[in-house]
Design a protein around this motif. Structure first.
Motif, mmCIF file in Angstrom:
data_model
loop_
_atom_site.group_PDB
_atom_site.id
_atom_site.type_symbol
_atom_site.label_atom_id
_atom_site.label_comp_id
_atom_site.label_asym_id
_atom_site.label_seq_id
_atom_site.Cartn_x
_atom_site.Cartn_y
_atom_site.Cartn_z
ATOM 1 N N CYS A 191 45.823 43.950 37.693
ATOM 2 C CA CYS A 191 44.391 43.650 37.486
ATOM 3 C C CYS A 191 43.731 43.019 38.706
ATOM 4 C CB CYS A 191 44.205 42.750 36.270
ATOM 5 S SG CYS A 191 44.734 43.532 34.745
ATOM 6 N N ALA A 192 44.414 43.107 39.880
ATOM 7 C CA ALA A 192 43.853 42.480 41.084
ATOM 8 C C ALA A 192 42.503 43.075 41.461
ATOM 9 C CB ALA A 192 44.836 42.619 42.247
ATOM 10 N N ASP A 193 42.231 44.294 40.987
ATOM 11 C CA ASP A 193 40.959 44.928 41.374
ATOM 12 C C ASP A 193 39.848 44.671 40.346
ATOM 13 O OD1 ASP A 193 41.999 46.353 39.335
ATOM 14 O OD2 ASP A 193 41.866 48.322 40.319
ATOM 15 N N GLY A 253 36.416 26.099 33.351
ATOM 16 C CA GLY A 253 36.322 27.293 34.183
ATOM 17 C C GLY A 253 37.659 28.002 34.218
ATOM 18 N N LEU A 254 37.681 29.112 34.956
ATOM 19 C CA LEU A 254 38.921 29.871 35.092
ATOM 20 C C LEU A 254 39.123 30.134 36.579
ATOM 21 C CD1 LEU A 254 41.171 31.644 33.687
ATOM 22 C CD2 LEU A 254 39.572 33.544 33.911
ATOM 23 N N VAL A 255 40.327 29.829 37.063
ATOM 24 C CA VAL A 255 40.636 30.130 38.460
ATOM 25 C C VAL A 255 41.423 31.430 38.483
ATOM 26 C CG1 VAL A 255 41.938 29.392 40.480
ATOM 27 C CG2 VAL A 255 40.650 27.708 39.135
ATOM 28 N N THR A 256 40.939 32.409 39.253
ATOM 29 C CA THR A 256 41.683 33.665 39.341
ATOM 30 C C THR A 256 42.150 33.882 40.775
ATOM 31 O OG1 THR A 256 39.617 34.857 39.695
ATOM 32 C CG2 THR A 256 40.482 34.813 37.447
ATOM 33 N N LEU A 257 43.355 34.369 40.908
ATOM 34 C CA LEU A 257 43.893 34.726 42.220
ATOM 35 C C LEU A 257 44.323 36.185 42.155
ATOM 36 C CD1 LEU A 257 46.162 31.583 42.873
ATOM 37 C CD2 LEU A 257 43.868 32.032 43.810
ATOM 38 N N ALA A 258 43.673 37.011 42.978
ATOM 39 C CA ALA A 258 44.008 38.440 43.006
ATOM 40 C C ALA A 258 44.921 38.693 44.198
ATOM 41 C CB ALA A 258 42.739 39.267 43.110
ATOM 42 N N TYR A 259 46.160 39.067 43.896
ATOM 43 C CA TYR A 259 47.130 39.305 44.974
ATOM 44 C C TYR A 259 46.985 40.747 45.462
ATOM 45 C CZ TYR A 259 49.158 34.728 44.305
ATOM 46 O OH TYR A 259 49.328 33.363 44.239
ATOM 47 N N THR A 260 46.094 40.959 46.427
ATOM 48 C CA THR A 260 45.893 42.307 46.971
ATOM 49 C C THR A 260 46.707 42.444 48.254
ATOM 50 O OG1 THR A 260 44.019 41.578 48.267
ATOM 51 C CG2 THR A 260 43.531 42.410 46.069
ATOM 52 N N ALA A 261 46.764 43.690 48.778
ATOM 53 C CA ALA A 261 47.556 43.924 49.994
ATOM 54 C C ALA A 261 47.034 43.040 51.121
ATOM 55 C CB ALA A 261 47.462 45.397 50.382
ATOM 56 N N GLY A 262 47.888 42.194 51.625
ATOM 57 C CA GLY A 262 47.537 41.410 52.811
ATOM 58 C C GLY A 262 46.707 40.166 52.561
ATOM 59 N N ALA A 263 46.095 40.021 51.373
ATOM 60 C CA ALA A 263 45.251 38.841 51.163
ATOM 61 C C ALA A 263 45.233 38.438 49.698
ATOM 62 C CB ALA A 263 43.833 39.145 51.614
ATOM 63 N N VAL A 264 44.997 37.163 49.474
ATOM 64 C CA VAL A 264 44.800 36.694 48.104
ATOM 65 C C VAL A 264 43.328 36.379 47.952
ATOM 66 C CG1 VAL A 264 45.478 35.031 46.349
ATOM 67 C CG2 VAL A 264 47.108 35.680 48.149
ATOM 68 N N LYS A 265 42.709 37.038 46.957
ATOM 69 C CA LYS A 265 41.268 36.839 46.771
ATOM 70 C C LYS A 265 41.015 36.103 45.472
ATOM 71 C CE LYS A 265 40.163 41.086 49.216
ATOM 72 N NZ LYS A 265 40.154 42.505 48.929
ATOM 73 N N GLY A 266 39.833 35.525 45.400
ATOM 74 C CA GLY A 266 39.491 34.846 44.146
ATOM 75 C C GLY A 266 38.775 33.548 44.402
ATOM 76 N N SER A 267 38.193 33.037 43.336
ATOM 77 C CA SER A 267 37.307 31.878 43.441
ATOM 78 C C SER A 267 37.904 30.726 44.238
ATOM 79 C CB SER A 267 36.929 31.420 42.032
ATOM 80 O OG SER A 267 38.090 31.344 41.218
ATOM 81 N N ALA A 268 39.186 30.420 44.003
ATOM 82 C CA ALA A 268 39.745 29.211 44.605
ATOM 83 C C ALA A 268 40.696 29.502 45.757
ATOM 84 C CB ALA A 268 40.472 28.406 43.541
ATOM 85 N N ALA A 269 40.857 30.800 46.085
ATOM 86 C CA ALA A 269 41.889 31.164 47.069
ATOM 87 C C ALA A 269 41.717 30.395 48.375
ATOM 88 C CB ALA A 269 41.869 32.668 47.304
ATOM 89 N N LYS A 270 40.459 30.224 48.779
ATOM 90 C CA LYS A 270 40.266 29.592 50.097
ATOM 91 C C LYS A 270 40.590 28.093 50.086
ATOM 92 C CE LYS A 270 35.175 29.160 49.679
ATOM 93 N NZ LYS A 270 34.946 29.918 48.433
ATOM 94 N N PHE A 271 40.668 27.495 48.910
ATOM 95 C CA PHE A 271 41.001 26.062 48.852
ATOM 96 C C PHE A 271 42.509 25.813 48.802
ATOM 97 C CE2 PHE A 271 36.839 26.391 46.593
ATOM 98 C CZ PHE A 271 36.080 25.771 47.571
ATOM 99 N N LEU A 272 43.278 26.879 48.596
ATOM 100 C CA LEU A 272 44.726 26.687 48.464
ATOM 101 C C LEU A 272 45.418 27.063 49.765
ATOM 102 C CD1 LEU A 272 45.297 28.155 44.864
ATOM 103 C CD2 LEU A 272 44.869 25.797 45.543
ATOM 104 N N THR A 273 46.492 26.359 50.046
ATOM 105 C CA THR A 273 47.222 26.656 51.283
ATOM 106 C C THR A 273 48.053 27.918 51.078
ATOM 107 O OG1 THR A 273 49.152 25.424 50.581
ATOM 108 C CG2 THR A 273 47.459 24.187 51.784
ATOM 109 N N GLU A 274 48.475 28.470 52.211
ATOM 110 C CA GLU A 274 49.344 29.650 52.196
ATOM 111 C C GLU A 274 50.581 29.378 51.330
ATOM 112 O OE1 GLU A 274 49.462 33.365 52.929
ATOM 113 O OE2 GLU A 274 47.822 32.174 53.795
ATOM 114 N N ASP A 275 51.144 28.174 51.501
ATOM 115 C CA ASP A 275 52.348 27.798 50.742
ATOM 116 C C ASP A 275 52.075 27.752 49.247
ATOM 117 O OD1 ASP A 275 53.808 27.640 52.972
ATOM 118 O OD2 ASP A 275 53.923 25.425 53.069
ATOM 119 N N GLU A 276 50.932 27.196 48.905
ATOM 120 C CA GLU A 276 50.599 27.093 47.467
ATOM 121 C C GLU A 276 50.418 28.480 46.857
ATOM 122 O OE1 GLU A 276 48.454 22.679 47.443
ATOM 123 O OE2 GLU A 276 47.253 24.467 47.898
#
Ligand code: ASP
Length: 588
Positions: free
Chosen positions: A331-333, A353-376
């Motif tokens: 459902c990443a798309d 609210g709902l935090v969604t992380l879409a694991y697409t090729a090469g990047a993680v997209k979604g409302s909170a993705a930019k606030f989380l570290t690569e490790d997280e």
């Protein structure tokens, strides 16, 4: 004889036989010279042909007949011509050449078609329930219900159970709902209560030494109605003496494992039924009635995300809340709109609210993705098992809200992604319920199951000190996301019973007035006992692939607790009220 054969029973081996049939005109087509009547009785349909060679009166009667007229037909069974065979009907190889057609009764034009199951406004169906019951869908459901009940009776009879009736006119037997009261004419100002279940009576039958009891019992509960609730509903009520919890569980599992393939051969029951504690069910599925036909379990992400720079996560964790997620495969798309819909579902259950992380090729997209570290982001994927193409939905809040919102999302994905096989009937046991819950509004403790449930012995001592820590010997059977049965091992010690009443806030005198007969009975040698009560309506609903119990009840009430056919509840003559010593207060 009105009929020699049933319509649906005729087969090629009956060709040449003279038959008399009786039933309803399902369909009638007049080809000028030849009239085809599809005749229906409970057993099914058969084609009747009235041709120009039939006697004059027969042709006249056939010409007059209309849909739903009741007719009798005498005729001869014959093979249909090859090009007219109907492979969809069991009787489709044959037809009846009519020698006589008699109209037994006429019919007004029905308010909806009987011959197909096209959707009809439910209020209209309920008003003309006797016509709705003629249609194939309800007929199938009512027959399935009959077969289910007969199977259960037989299964219990053969295991030494006795079917015993208990009264409807009784005294309040609490199951957490309001009582339906029946005024007494001969005892002014006094009332019977219709039993919310035969709970007390079946326990008294155990005290009476009957050891194994069952009843197909009607229960009456005046509560706010939902899709799967009715003011009166039916349970397979049973009780056994000298049993432990597992004896009851094993019996029900054995009987249901036999029942389902017997009445619905296309259905599959995974065995053994999984057993979860109440705490596990909430942890893994966010609900105490999980749909076990698919996985998508809730994953605790608190350890992974509690130190995140993303405030929503760290603040929730700091205040003792939970961060949990589920993975929606592929459902990443999802579009913005789809994500908004999911968010609304979570919000309806109390989430901010709902935090969604879409694991697409090469990047993680979604409302909170930019606030989380690569490790997280990586740790989240690892902990949840998400891979490329998946959508991770995360809720951070107090444990209750997290559970409710992720559980709702899980069911949303079940339906959107078609995750379950509709022919799987997945039962499971939920055990070790808490004994009490707090009613904050009324500032009192309530029994989670009912007050006659035995507390788990090692937790009972805690009762007064820490009521929430007390577990009960109650169990629920769940099926495809519905609660299908509840039961428990019962208290048989008058001392424990009166402790529980006290805990629930009954004054000694009040407990005595309401339940004195139970405590008294327990003092005359009550055996250890326990039981359960599977809901017949819900069970048949699931087996019939319906989503509302009204579809498996012959004469159900609306969600407003009214009967649209007979127009009940209704006003009654003043005389009747007077006899009952009742006067109606002016509505304020
Ligand atoms: N009386 C209970 C109920 O109606 C069932 C039981 O405990 O046997 O839910």
């Amino acid at each position: 004889m009105f009929k020699t054969h049933s319509c649906g029973a005729l087969r090629p081996q009956d060709v040449g036989k003279s038959v008399t049939l009786a039933g309803w005109v399902h369909l009638r087509r007049d080809f000028g010279g030849v009239i085809f009547i599809v005749l229906r009785d409970r057993s099914g349909l058969v084609q009747v042909v009235v041709s120009g060679e039939s006697p004059e009166e027969t042709q006249t009667a056939a010409a007059q007949a209309r849909s739903e007229f009741v007719i009798q037909v005498e005729g001869t069974v014959r093979q249909r011509p090859d090009n007219q065979v109907n492979p969809d009907w069991p009787t489709g190889d044959v037809e009846v050449e009519a020698h006589a057609v008699r109209i037994l009764n006429t019919a007004k034009t029905p308010p909806f078609y009987i011959y197909d199951d096209s959707p009809v406004d439910e209020a209209l169906r309920l008003k003309y329930r006797y016509l709705d019951l003629r249609r194939a869908r309800l007929q199938r459901n009512i027959i399935l219900r009959h077969e289910t009940v007969q199977f259960l009776r037989q299964a219990l009879n053969s295991r030494g159970f006795l079917e015993i009736e208990t009264p409807y006119l009784f005294k309040s037997t609490p199951e957490g709902a309001r009582d339906y009261l029946v005024p007494s004419r001969i005892h002014p100002g006094r009332f019977y209560a219709l039993p919310q279940s035969p709970q007390q009576l079946k326990q008294l039958l155990m005290v009476a030494g009957y050891e194994k009891y069952y009843q197909i019992a009607r229960c009456f509960r005046d509560e706010d109605l939902r899709g799967d609730r009715q003011p009166e509903f039916t349970q397979l009520d049973l009780e056994m003496s000298f049993v432990h919890r597992d004896d009851v569980l094993d019996l029900i599992e054995e009987i249901f494992a036999e029942l389902i393939p017997a009445v619905t051969p296309q259905k599959h029951v995974p065995l053994p039924f999984p057993r979860l504690s109440y705490a596990e069910a909430l942890e893994m599925y966010g609900t105490d009635k999980p749909d076990l036909r698919f996985g998508m379990q809730l994953v605790d992400l608190t350890p992974v995300l509690e130190r995140s720079n993303f405030r929503v996560f760290s603040a929730t964790a700091a205040s003792g809340g939970k961060i949990k997620g589920i993975v929606a495969p592929g459902c990443a798309d999802y579009t913005r709109r789809e994500i908004d819909e999911l968010t609304d579902i979570a919000k309806r259950e109390g989430a901010r609210g709902l935090v969604t992380l879409a694991y697409t090729a090469g990047a993680v997209k979604g409302s909170a993705a930019k606030f989380l570290t690569e490790d997280e982001l990586t740790a989240t994927a690892e902990t949840t098992g998400a891979s490329e193409g998946d959508l991770v939905c995360i809720v951070a809040s107090d444990a209750k809200v997290v559970a409710a919102s992720l559980s709702a999302l899980r069911l949303t994905f079940r339906d959107r992604l078609d995750l379950v096989d509709p022919d799987v009937v997945a039962f499971g046991w939920v055990l070790d319920f808490p004994m009490f819950e707090r009613n904050e509004e009324e500032q009192r403790w309530e029994a989670v199951h009912h007050p006659f449930t035995m507390p788990r012995p090692n937790t009972y001592d805690e009762m007064m000190a820490d009521p929430l820590a007390v577990l009960s010997d109650a169990y629920d059977l769940v099926c495809n996301g519905w609660e299908i049965a509840s039961g428990s091992i019962r208290v048989h010690d008058p001392k424990i019973q009166s402790d529980i009443f006290r805990m629930l806030g009954y004054e000694e005198a009040d407990a005595q007035a309401r339940f004195g007969h139970m405590m008294e009975a327990f003092s005359y040698g009550a055996p250890p006992h326990g039981g359960i009560a599977p809901g017949i309506d819900r069970l048949v609903m699931i087996l019939a692939d319906e989503t509302n119990i009204r579809e498996v009840i012959a004469f159900p009430k609306t969600s407003q607790a009214t009967d649209l056919m007979a127009d009940a509840p209704a006003e009654v003559p003043a005389e009747q009220l007077k006899e009952l010593h009742i006067s109606i207060a002016e509505e304020s």
